[in-house]
Design an enzyme around this catalytic site. Structure first.
Site, short mmCIF file in Angstrom:
data_model
loop_
_atom_site.label_atom_id
_atom_site.label_comp_id
_atom_site.label_asym_id
_atom_site.label_seq_id
_atom_site.Cartn_x
_atom_site.Cartn_y
_atom_site.Cartn_z
N HIS A 8 39.57 68.45 13.03
CA HIS A 8 40.35 69.07 14.09
C HIS A 8 41.03 70.32 13.54
CE1 HIS A 8 40.54 65.07 16.46
NE2 HIS A 8 39.51 65.81 16.82
N GLY A 56 33.19 71.03 18.19
CA GLY A 56 33.45 69.70 18.74
C GLY A 56 33.66 69.67 20.24
N ASP A 61 30.55 67.02 18.50
CA ASP A 61 30.77 65.60 18.21
C ASP A 61 29.64 64.76 18.78
OD1 ASP A 61 33.23 66.34 17.12
OD2 ASP A 61 34.37 65.79 18.91
N ASP A 81 43.36 64.80 13.83
CA ASP A 81 44.78 65.13 13.94
C ASP A 81 45.41 64.12 14.90
OD1 ASP A 81 47.30 66.13 14.25
OD2 ASP A 81 46.66 68.17 14.77
N HIS A 88 38.78 66.72 24.25
CA HIS A 88 37.51 66.01 24.24
C HIS A 88 37.64 64.62 23.61
CE1 HIS A 88 37.84 67.92 20.35
NE2 HIS A 88 36.80 67.26 19.90
N ASP A 91 34.81 62.05 23.79
CA ASP A 91 33.70 62.29 22.87
C ASP A 91 34.01 61.71 21.49
OD1 ASP A 91 32.58 63.72 24.95
OD2 ASP A 91 33.14 65.68 24.12
N ARG A 97 32.91 54.82 18.15
CA ARG A 97 32.28 53.59 18.64
C ARG A 97 30.85 53.48 18.12
NH1 ARG A 97 28.75 52.58 22.32
NH2 ARG A 97 28.57 50.54 23.25
#
Length: 141
Positions: A8, A56, A61, A81, A88, A91, A97
């Site tokens: 980030h 990202g 991502d 962060d 997002h 995402d 996951r």
């Protein structure tokens, strides 16, 4: 090993410094990936070659997530962060996951990233080679 770097905005400098510190490890027969700006900043400060995806928020991502879903990513260092809301965020959650589903080691802070890189140096990720060798749908002969 296929290794991805994501950071980030307020963690990009920390990522660059981390990669500089472990450049000899990352330069050893690994294929490196990153989201757009993070990859550019790493390449500006090191001699590493990095395949860059989109930024990202623009889908980077998810591009890395697609590799994870195909079991084509071996390790992710994602300096998040936790004090800043991310537009997002869905995402990011989806990527994490997928890492859990596929059993992909992922570090979200420098402390954990250092442990994973030390394990990489020791050869503790050799089991990932077996994952690739016996990938479902591949000829086992």
């Amino acid at each position: 090993m296929n290794i991805a770097f994501i950071a980030h905005d307020r963690k990009k400098e920390e990522m660059v410094n981390f990669v500089i510190a472990y450049e000899p490890v990352f330069s050893q027969q690994h294929t490196l990936y990153s989201t757009g700006t993070t990859g550019t900043r790493i390449m500006e400060q090191t001699s590493l070659k990095i395949h860059r995806f989109m930024s990202g928020p623009l889908g980077g991502d998810q591009q890395i997530g697609a590799m994870v879903a195909q079991n084509e990513m071996d390790l992710i260092i994602f300096l998040r962060d936790p004090l800043m809301a991310q537009p997002h965020e869905p995402d990011i959650i989806a990527l994490l996951r997928l890492c859990d589903v596929q059993g992909i080691p992922v570090a979200t802070n420098v402390a954990t990233a250092e442990l994973l890189v030390k394990a990489l140096q020791r050869g503790d990720f050799a089991w990932r080679e077996l994952v690739h060798k016996y990938k479902p749908g591949e000829d086992l002969a």
